[in-house]
Design a protein around this motif. Sequence first.
Motif, mmCIF file in Angstrom:
data_model
loop_
_atom_site.group_PDB
_atom_site.id
_atom_site.type_symbol
_atom_site.label_atom_id
_atom_site.label_comp_id
_atom_site.label_asym_id
_atom_site.label_seq_id
_atom_site.Cartn_x
_atom_site.Cartn_y
_atom_site.Cartn_z
ATOM 1 N N TRP A 1 5.973 33.319 1.008
ATOM 2 C CA TRP A 1 5.396 31.773 1.484
ATOM 3 C C TRP A 1 6.301 30.763 1.001
ATOM 4 O O TRP A 1 6.772 30.853 -0.356
ATOM 5 N N TRP A 2 6.728 29.908 1.824
ATOM 6 C CA TRP A 2 7.837 28.823 1.438
ATOM 7 C C TRP A 2 6.923 27.442 1.895
ATOM 8 O O TRP A 2 6.651 27.196 2.929
ATOM 9 N N TYR A 3 6.462 26.755 0.846
ATOM 10 C CA TYR A 3 5.927 25.308 1.213
ATOM 11 C C TYR A 3 6.895 24.264 0.846
ATOM 12 O O TYR A 3 7.372 24.112 -0.248
ATOM 13 N N SER A 4 6.910 23.389 1.681
ATOM 14 C CA SER A 4 8.047 22.203 1.441
ATOM 15 C C SER A 4 7.238 21.055 2.193
ATOM 16 O O SER A 4 6.550 20.835 2.812
ATOM 17 N N SER A 5 7.539 19.910 0.918
ATOM 18 C CA SER A 5 7.038 18.662 1.597
ATOM 19 C C SER A 5 8.322 17.730 1.719
ATOM 20 O O SER A 5 8.219 16.274 1.775
ATOM 21 N N ALA B 1 5.441 23.621 6.193
ATOM 22 C CA ALA B 1 5.779 22.409 6.046
ATOM 23 C C ALA B 1 5.135 21.073 7.028
ATOM 24 O O ALA B 1 5.958 20.555 7.656
ATOM 25 N N PRO B 2 3.726 20.961 6.858
ATOM 26 C CA PRO B 2 3.188 20.276 8.069
ATOM 27 C C PRO B 2 3.384 18.713 8.011
ATOM 28 O O PRO B 2 2.973 18.098 8.819
ATOM 29 N N THR B 3 4.214 18.070 7.076
ATOM 30 C CA THR B 3 4.581 16.688 7.244
ATOM 31 C C THR B 3 6.306 16.624 7.324
ATOM 32 O O THR B 3 6.851 15.503 7.471
ATOM 33 N N SER B 4 7.028 17.569 7.672
ATOM 34 C CA SER B 4 8.336 17.653 7.730
ATOM 35 C C SER B 4 8.824 17.705 8.955
ATOM 36 O O SER B 4 8.436 18.288 9.919
ATOM 37 N N GLY B 5 10.045 16.931 9.349
ATOM 38 C CA GLY B 5 10.722 17.104 10.442
ATOM 39 C C GLY B 5 11.752 18.198 10.461
ATOM 40 O O GLY B 5 12.581 18.190 9.453
ATOM 41 N N PHE C 1 0.938 -1.293 -0.051
ATOM 42 C CA PHE C 1 0.077 0.254 0.136
ATOM 43 C C PHE C 1 0.726 1.343 0.120
ATOM 44 O O PHE C 1 1.424 1.507 0.885
ATOM 45 N N HIS C 2 1.013 1.979 -1.195
ATOM 46 C CA HIS C 2 2.193 3.114 -1.132
ATOM 47 C C HIS C 2 1.331 4.336 -1.298
ATOM 48 O O HIS C 2 0.656 4.611 -2.465
ATOM 49 N N TYR C 3 1.360 5.317 -0.507
ATOM 50 C CA TYR C 3 0.907 6.562 -0.273
ATOM 51 C C TYR C 3 1.962 7.602 -0.466
ATOM 52 O O TYR C 3 2.407 7.781 0.812
ATOM 53 N N ARG C 4 2.419 7.975 -1.569
ATOM 54 C CA ARG C 4 3.339 8.840 -1.776
ATOM 55 C C ARG C 4 2.879 10.123 -2.495
ATOM 56 O O ARG C 4 2.302 10.010 -3.448
ATOM 57 N N GLY C 5 3.064 11.518 -1.839
ATOM 58 C CA GLY C 5 2.680 12.642 -2.380
ATOM 59 C C GLY C 5 1.376 12.533 -2.564
ATOM 60 O O GLY C 5 0.442 12.498 -1.686
ATOM 61 N N ASP C 6 0.878 12.931 -3.810
ATOM 62 C CA ASP C 6 -0.573 12.930 -4.282
ATOM 63 C C ASP C 6 -1.023 11.404 -4.699
ATOM 64 O O ASP C 6 -2.277 11.476 -5.562
ATOM 65 N N SER D 1 -5.341 16.882 12.967
ATOM 66 C CA SER D 1 -5.219 16.217 11.649
ATOM 67 C C SER D 1 -4.937 17.448 10.567
ATOM 68 O O SER D 1 -5.529 18.141 10.117
ATOM 69 N N VAL D 2 -3.662 17.294 9.952
ATOM 70 C CA VAL D 2 -3.036 18.247 8.863
ATOM 71 C C VAL D 2 -2.914 17.406 7.790
ATOM 72 O O VAL D 2 -1.929 16.416 7.769
ATOM 73 N N ASP D 3 -3.556 17.694 6.784
ATOM 74 C CA ASP D 3 -3.132 16.906 5.429
ATOM 75 C C ASP D 3 -1.711 17.196 4.731
ATOM 76 O O ASP D 3 -1.257 18.143 4.807
ATOM 77 N N PRO D 4 -1.300 16.166 4.064
ATOM 78 C CA PRO D 4 0.159 16.525 3.618
ATOM 79 C C PRO D 4 -0.112 17.567 2.227
ATOM 80 O O PRO D 4 -1.264 17.642 1.821
ATOM 81 N N ILE D 5 0.775 18.277 1.985
ATOM 82 C CA ILE D 5 0.866 19.144 0.771
ATOM 83 C C ILE D 5 1.597 18.880 -0.345
ATOM 84 O O ILE D 5 1.626 19.608 -1.433
ATOM 85 N N SER D 6 2.252 17.573 -0.267
ATOM 86 C CA SER D 6 2.863 17.185 -1.721
ATOM 87 C C SER D 6 2.024 17.105 -2.780
ATOM 88 O O SER D 6 2.642 17.549 -4.127
#
Length: 612
Positions: A520-524, A546-550, A148-153, A345-350
């Motif tokens: 604005w800087w958006y980063s995945s 960057a809600p999914t970044s460490g 089950f691969h969920y990458r980006g969109d 819950s914050v959805d990924p932005i990729s």
Amino acid sequence: MNSPERAQSEVIGTVLLLGLTIAAIGITVGIGSTALADAQSSADIERIEGSMTQVDSKASLVAHGGSTSQRVRLDPSREADVRVDGEAGTMRIEVEAENEDGDIETQTENVTLGAVVYERGDDRVAYQGGGVWRSNGDGSWMVSPPEFHYRGDTLTLPLVTVDGDGRLGDSAVVAGDTKHPEGLFPSENVSNPLLGGNVTITVESEYAEAWGRFFETRTSANVTQLSETEVRVALRTETVHPTLSTSVSATASSKLALGEVTSLYADSYDSSDGSYNSSSARDGARIQTSGKFHLNARGGRGDPDSITVRGDVVAPSFSPSRTSDVWQDNTNISGDLIQSDGRASVDPISGAITARMDRIRDENLASEGAFRDGFEHDNGSEMTIDEDTYVNGGVEVSDGSTLRIENGATVHISGDLDVSGSSEVVFDNAGGNVAVLVEHELAMQDTAAISSVGGDLGEPGETVEDNRNQLFVDGPVGIVGEAAIATDDTTRFELYNTGAVNVEDQATIAADGDVTRNLWWYSSAADIYFEGDQGDGIDFAGVLYAPTSGVELQDDMTFKGSFTSASFEFDDADLSLHYDESLATLQPFEGDSVPVVSHLHVSTHRVTIESD
């Protein structure tokens, strides 16, 4: 001479002693036998877990065309049973998609999963849906994950299903289906990219609880346990991201551990009233974490020297106790300590980032625009690109040279963009929006600059169409030395990137006049690293979303605006955080609905498993 009574007593005593001895031996043997049986059962289950993992490997090889058949040894114990159940478990996939008339229709596909199941008492180990699962009377859990691969969109689900019926012996044969894999999505009625609606996956299985936990760890979707044997995961194809109401937000952190923070000072200002000034700063700061707000470092080592928050701190819990010496001696929080109810819950932005990059790719500038090979501009002069252009290779700007992009040009660079020395790349919006897509890396060093100029934002809150310059980097970003990205107070600049981020030394990424809504800087990226020079470090004035970044922060840095990531780690960090209150009503992507899952690839690959 002994009396008869004494002789009788000795006989009775001997019998009692012998009886107790036999009883003790029986109890010992019974306990030992039980322990031995438990140990044997545990060993059998561990062995069969390994065997089921081999079934997984062999079935995947056959299902995806790597082999026509494979043998696998199971070797179950005499007390256990291994069988194939071709009817065990189902997966229902429902996709809401927009039809030709613009209405939302739902297409549903039901897939029977099948399973290979080992049973010994209440213990079960099963291969199902491409994963290995285990259960007992107390619940179920995953041994190895399904495919089950969920990458980006993009969601890719190559389902391996099992056909067969009956008991298996010491070994089994895994054979492929003579038919080709069956593609379920995209289909005649559902095409990529998906438009509108949701993707809902429902699993009915004895191992539903474990499936649910798997979905929770691999997606940011809404997972619902419908019953002991049924779980549902709802993946949104689009979402709207929340307003920027915090100075710093850690959306997925298990703990915001501040023990490696040397000092943290947080306050607020309103850029509508002018640039940040410490003498007129306000108490509107807000630091929020989805995990524990912890004044020790990870592992419990160290305390912060000083934490001052002119505003609120929001967290599910606070540690150590707020009455402890650490809190009393090292913290000064003027607002409230608000105990939240857990992770939001914050959805990924990729998906949103990729969709924007694809718009430029879809323009096909290699054939529709001006074409030129990659180049190095290093003679100290100014070069201008004023038409849509495809650059076949990388671009280097060095030795005090200037590259100006203007007249509403869109530029697609198939390689890197490298800016060094005292060179500059200018995005000039005076003749229309400028957009640049870099397919690999953005590297800036020395005193290099990217400048965004020439826009017309109008009055605060007014919408002006030609008001932005955009830089897309489908890869990493490195900004070191005294390199700078800046936008003037009449122009909005947006940076999007997908790879690792490294910002060091005295780098500056800032909107003029500290008007942070202009940058604005958006980063995945998986990892974002900031390391400022001690005493005079990094300066950031804008929005980093960057809600999914460490994120790791080391040494000195100043952030004005708002900063959102999944998690934060610190290393001798000296942080100044100045929240711009003018952002409080603004949303990422200007409140537009943006893709979460926009591409869906689902197929079934059937294998037959029989006793060898």
